[in-house]
Design an enzyme around this catalytic site. Structure first.
Site, PDB file in Angstrom:
ATOM      1  N   PRO A  72       4.264   3.539   2.612  1.00  0.00           N
ATOM      2  CA  PRO A  72       4.780   3.567   3.914  1.00  0.00           C
ATOM      3  C   PRO A  72       3.671   3.770   5.089  1.00  0.00           C
ATOM      4  O   PRO A  72       2.592   4.241   4.958  1.00  0.00           O
ATOM      5  CB  PRO A  72       5.607   4.902   3.909  1.00  0.00           C
ATOM      6  CG  PRO A  72       5.055   5.608   2.757  1.00  0.00           C
ATOM      7  CD  PRO A  72       4.263   4.867   1.844  1.00  0.00           C
ATOM      8  N   PHE A 121       0.906  -1.443  -0.024  1.00  0.00           N
ATOM      9  CA  PHE A 121      -0.104  -0.040  -0.146  1.00  0.00           C
ATOM     10  C   PHE A 121       0.983   1.337  -0.053  1.00  0.00           C
ATOM     11  O   PHE A 121       0.411   2.339  -0.766  1.00  0.00           O
ATOM     12  CB  PHE A 121      -1.128   0.128   1.251  1.00  0.00           C
ATOM     13  CG  PHE A 121      -2.015   1.179   1.287  1.00  0.00           C
ATOM     14  CD1 PHE A 121      -3.086   0.879   0.728  1.00  0.00           C
ATOM     15  CD2 PHE A 121      -1.672   2.085   1.982  1.00  0.00           C
ATOM     16  CE1 PHE A 121      -4.149   1.815   0.679  1.00  0.00           C
ATOM     17  CE2 PHE A 121      -2.775   3.135   1.917  1.00  0.00           C
ATOM     18  CZ  PHE A 121      -3.949   2.990   1.373  1.00  0.00           C
ATOM     19  N   ASP A 150      -5.978 -12.472   1.760  1.00  0.00           N
ATOM     20  CA  ASP A 150      -4.516 -12.194   1.830  1.00  0.00           C
ATOM     21  C   ASP A 150      -4.069 -12.728   3.275  1.00  0.00           C
ATOM     22  O   ASP A 150      -3.310 -11.658   3.769  1.00  0.00           O
ATOM     23  CB  ASP A 150      -4.357 -10.715   1.371  1.00  0.00           C
ATOM     24  CG  ASP A 150      -3.005 -10.215   1.091  1.00  0.00           C
ATOM     25  OD1 ASP A 150      -2.124 -11.174   0.757  1.00  0.00           O
ATOM     26  OD2 ASP A 150      -2.402  -9.335   1.270  1.00  0.00           O
TER      27      ASP A 150
END
Length: 300
Positions: free
Chosen positions: A12, A10, A130
């Site tokens: 930091p 996604f 996931d």
């Protein structure tokens, strides 16, 4: 950068703080994790929106709590409760962290299983898609919470057996039928849970290219040993404190074997997995706490 925690698909992640200036009425400042969407990363607005939708509606002790989000111009932020001990991946596989004792591993497995069971049994079932060690976060007491819902999908409708979707996820964790057909069910998550349980038992990564060819895929290497007590001890994590909780470990290996069944129909429901793992806490050898010897001070 002193607040930088890490980085994923996604973008930091930074540690921050929310106080009563941000949320009027907040009694004491709250530590938070702020994820900043990297526009050039592997995820995008679609995954950001999935996080907001799913975690905005779902509340459970074993799901990370979404506190807020930002949607302004091209900026996309997600603000979560801060998980003090980071990811399970860090504790299992980083060289310079202390090994997790058996009871802690079992507690983490149970917590993560409860999170999945909640998703699967929600009024509108959710497929996590996931499930892996890097998405299992730990608080200061090693309570496991599922994070990163960017790939989550609503489960099939009443007249459907599966959800057809593009194959997504992480190598080594995805169920074989999902990889081959793109057919996604809650049993796909159960397989992924089996992989993580195997990682907890062996201390090895799902896929490790640095190992000999026959040992690079953890499932292929370890699954044949899960129902044989003598062979199981060969693949068990040597760092587990002795005496190894033999009965509990053997039963946990049996649960992993069921979850990793090639046939989705043969895999258990996550609620059954929770029940099976919780029963291990009552076993005598699972309740053995590690004994630490302290050397007496040297004579002066």
């Amino acid at each position: 950068m002193s607040n930088f925690v890490g980085e994923g698909g996604f973008g930091p992640v930074y540690k921050g703080r929310v106080d009563d200036r941000v949320r009027p009425g907040l009694r004491q400042p709250q530590a938070v994790a702020v994820k900043l969407l990297d526009l050039e990363g592997s995820q995008g607005h679609k995954e950001w929106l999935a996080e907001v939708i799913f975690l905005g509606q779902l509340r459970h002790p074993h799901l990370v709590k979404l506190i807020g989000y930002c949607y302004q111009d091209e900026h996309r932020l997600l603000v979560y409760e801060f998980m003090a001990r980071g990811s399970l991946e860090k504790h299992l596989f980083k060289k310079y962290t202390a090994s997790l004792p058996w009871l802690t591993r079992l507690k983490i497995a149970i917590g993560a299983a409860k999170g999945l069971a909640f998703l699967h049994e929600a009024t509108k079932p959710v497929i996590y898609r996931d499930f892996k060690t890097s998405n299992i976060l730990l608080d200061s007491d090693y309570t496991a919470k599922l994070s990163d819902f960017g790939l989550a999908k609503d489960g099939p409708g009443e007249d459907e057996t599966h959800v057809s979707t593009r194959v997504m996820g992480t190598q080594g964790y995805a169920a074989p039928e999902y990889i081959m057909t793109g057919h996604l069910t809650t049993k796909s998550d159960v397989y992924s849970f089996g992989v993580v349980l195997l990682e907890l038992l062996t201390g090895r990564k799902a896929v490790d290219k640095n190992r000999p060819p026959r040992e690079q895929s953890l499932v292929e290497w370890a699954r044949p040993c899960l129902r044989d007590a003598r062979r199981l001890e060969r693949v068990m994590d040597r760092r587990l404190l002795h005496p190894t909780p033999t009965r509990a470990a053997h039963k946990a290996a049996g649960v992993a074997h069921q979850c990793l069944s090639v046939s989705p129909k043969s895999r258990p429901q996550m609620s059954a997995v929770v029940e099976a793992l919780e029963s291990l806490l009552a076993l005598d050898d699972a309740a053995v706490e590690p004994f630490v010897y302290t050397a007496p001070p040297a004579n002066r």
